[in-house]
Design an enzyme around this catalytic site. Structure first.
Site, PDB file in Angstrom:
ATOM      1  N   ASP A   1       0.824  -1.212   0.000  1.00 58.99           N
ATOM      2  CA  ASP A   1       0.000   0.000   0.000  1.00 58.99           C
ATOM      3  C   ASP A   1       0.855   1.258   0.000  1.00 58.99           C
ATOM      4  OD1 ASP A   1       0.820  -0.782   2.628  1.00 58.99           O
ATOM      5  OD2 ASP A   1      -0.514   0.753   3.449  1.00 58.99           O
ATOM      6  N   GLU A   2       0.284   2.330  -0.480  1.00 63.04           N
ATOM      7  CA  GLU A   2       0.826   3.688  -0.377  1.00 63.04           C
ATOM      8  C   GLU A   2       2.296   3.777  -0.787  1.00 63.04           C
ATOM      9  OE1 GLU A   2      -2.122   5.356   3.115  1.00 63.04           O
ATOM     10  OE2 GLU A   2      -0.355   4.237   3.736  1.00 63.04           O
ATOM     11  N   ALA A   3       2.649   3.074  -1.855  1.00 63.59           N
ATOM     12  CA  ALA A   3       4.034   3.120  -2.369  1.00 63.59           C
ATOM     13  C   ALA A   3       4.148   4.279  -3.355  1.00 63.59           C
ATOM     14  CB  ALA A   3       4.391   1.794  -3.022  1.00 63.59           C
TER      15      ALA A   3
END
Length: 628
Positions: free
Chosen positions: A303-305
């Protein structure tokens, strides 16, 4: 039998019968099963302290004439591999199942049929009587989970084991441990010692860090296994990795070291995916975690890379899934992993704040399994309402009804109901540091998620559930669970106005928030003082957004909102000057939401009796405080 949580598939009370537990009661278990014997011993260990009865556990080859029997034969076929049948007559209690896991689930129901004081750790006087009736029960979903973030704040082995015990009471069978993030790396990896000594040394707000040795992790796994809870370890990648980058500069594309991070921002870190050492590192970590984990899953986050190029992300996550499979596990990933090509065994966890996500729905339509954790419904770290002192609110304020009134099978538009494997309630730990905090944000919402995961959808009814939930309050009191007294629930005991209690330590080592003097009159200054465990340093978080000591509230003198306004103790009056919130912008500050200023030590020294003030929030050590 009307207040069991989760609601069983079939309940037929028999008011003409009940079974009294006495000093002569025995627990019989299937003689052919060591695991059944273990479940019997687990039940006895719960019941012995409060009843002071010996409750011997004995193997039996036939159905006994009396006592409590745990048998692996004769259950209704509908219970399947993980359900149970419970029968209570005047002569005995019988739990039948096809597998030991089903017996364990039946034991949780039996616990709820006994008086709440059965959970006490000391001898209590009660009528230990089980009401008569017949229950046939089995889960709706195979996966019924909770998640605990031990990366942003660290929780000890004993704290995690206690949490597992509380989850098991409501038939939760998976615990997802978020082991790594920007603020901390919490699991020792052979060959990479800095992950523990550097990456594990920090947490949000400059608090103490910590990490699990591999032996510690195995203790957690063993404790969970004994309670039929499967651990899902998460090593987040390729983002949320600052603790790893601070530990090993070679994981950064420029090869330069990074300072540890103790804030709450997300999306700013990334492994350097083009470096061969990155794959060596990730392979080592996954290999060792797989060897330590008997469960089928390893979460690789995803997530949220935001700092990783989409093409590089897809290539890396394809490889990471294959690496997990190479070591005999199936990959778990947050729903952004749909940006890669999914392995057939990969499980996608949907956490979005919308009921629409095209990529996740498309993956589900193509056969990918889903775990539902929508942030607006299932995130335990979100506040109950605007006055909740701890917790976040970026997704929603989630009181019990919001937690309960949705259907995991139909929530995500376009995703077939058959793709949904279960539900998970994540608890992120930016704002929590103690077991009391875990309890306060978990209960009473966790049983709502447990019922969504276990009970048939046909039983869904908030009015009925709220009555059942109210009956759990005395049980939580006996267990020492400090829960939130939601106004939506008709609690059967007097409502508590406070949540977690204890000292409020300062970021200045060894100092605590203290009420000066002995009379506690209105206007008594609130000061900095050596932590000493006295009542003058015992604060309680109020459900109404206050901080309380001696029955009064922490107050800004004269309701002032300017820098330098002093803090005092004053009769609770509901004014804005007595409202306080954990401040996510500064990691561990305490904010007055009206003035938007933070509790501050004006001298920023170790001087005792310095009167505390409010001041513009700036994230300095003089504004670091840890709530009870």
């Amino acid at each position: 039998m009307s207040t069991i949580v989760p609601q069983p598939a079939l309940v037929e009370p028999d008011t003409s019968a009940s079974f009294p537990i006495s000093s002569s009661t025995r627990i019989y278990t299937d003689a052919g099963s060591t695991a059944a014997g273990d479940v019997g011993n687990y039940l006895a260990e719960i019941m012995r302290p409060s009843t002071d009865y010996p409750l011997p556990v004995m193997p039996s080859t036939t159905a006994p004439a009396g006592g409590i029997a745990l048998l692996l034969s004769g259950a209704d076929p509908s219970v399947g591999a993980t359900g149970y049948q419970l029968d209570v007559t005047a002569s005995r209690v019988t739990i039948r199942a096809q597998q030991p896991e089903g017996l364990f689930a039946g034991v949780q129901t039996l616990r709820q049929l006994l008086p709440a004081q059965i959970e006490a750790k000391d001898t209590r006087q009660a009528s230990w009587t089980v009401p008569g009736g017949h229950v046939v029960d089995h889960p709706r979903f195979a996966y019924r989970g909770a998640m605990l973030d031990v990366a942003r704040h660290f929780f000890t082995v004993e704290q995690v084991k206690r949490h597992i015990d509380n989850l098991a009471l409501y038939k939760i069978n998976y615990l997802h441990l978020h082991l790594t993030d920007d603020q901390g790396w919490r699991i020792a990896i052979d060959g990479w010692p800095n992950l523990s000594t550097v990456g594990g040394s920090t947490s949000v707000g400059d608090g103490p860090g910590g990490y699990y040795t591999q032996a510690d992790y195995q203790q957690i796994v063993a404790h969970a296994t004994a309670r039929y809870v499967t651990i899902v370890p998460e090593i987040d990648m390729p983002g949320h990795v600052h603790a790893a980058l601070a530990s090993y500069p070679e994981l950064n594309c420029d090869g330069k070291p990074r300072a540890p991070y103790t804030g709450t921002d997300v999306g700013f870190s990334s492994l350097c995916l083009g470096r061969p050492i990155t794959q060596t590192f990730v392979d080592d970590v996954i290999r060792q975690i797989a060897a330590l984990t008997p469960g089928p899953y390893i979460s690789i986050g995803g997530d949220e890379a935001h700092q990783t190029k989409p093409s590089e992300y897809a290539t890396f996550m394809n490889w990471a899934q294959q690496t997990v499979a190479k070591y005999g596990k199936a990959a778990f990933g947050w729903h952004q992993i749909t940006g890669a090509s999914l392995q057939p065994s990969t499980m996608v966890q949907y956490w979005g704040d919308s009921s629409t996500h095209v990529a996740t729905a498309s993956a589900a339509a193509n056969g990918t399994g889903l775990i539902m954790s929508p942030a607006k419904r299932a995130y335990l770290d979100q506040k109950y309402d605007s006055r909740t002192v701890i917790g976040l609110s970026w997704a929603a304020e989630i009181d019990v009804r919001s937690a309960y009134d949705w259907d995991p099978a139909t929530y995500l538009s376009g995703a077939p109901a058959s793709s949904v494997r279960g539900i998970e309630a994540p608890l992120w730990s930016e704002s929590i540091t103690t077991s009391q905090d875990i309890d306060y944000l978990t209960f009473p919402r966790l049983p709502a998620y447990a019922e969504l995961g276990w009970s048939p959808s046909s039983t869904h009814d908030f009015t009925r559930f709220s009555r059942s939930l109210a009956a759990q309050g005395p049980r939580w009191d006996a267990l020492g669970i400090r829960y939130y007294h939601s106004s939506q629930i008709p609690w059967s005991t007097a409502s508590s106005s406070t949540g977690p209690q204890g000292p409020v330590p300062s970021g200045i080592e060894g100092k605590c928030l203290d009420v000066l003097g002995a009379n506690h009159a209105d206007g008594t200054p609130v000061v900095l003082y050596d932590c000493n465990g006295t009542p003058a340093q015992h604060w309680a978080i109020g459900n109404d957004g206050t901080l309380r000591a001696f029955g009064k509230c922490l107050d800004v003198t004269a309701g002032a909102t300017t820098n330098g306004a002093k803090l005092q103790l004053y009769t609770c009056n509901g004014t804005p000057a007595q409202q306080w919130r954990w401040n996510p912008g500064q990691g561990a500050g305490i904010l007055n939401p009206v003035s938007r200023r933070c509790i501050d030590d004006p001298a920023a020294t170790n001087a005792n009796r310095t009167q505390i003030q409010i001041h513009d929030c700036n994230g300095t050590r003089a504004q670091i405080w840890r709530l009870p």
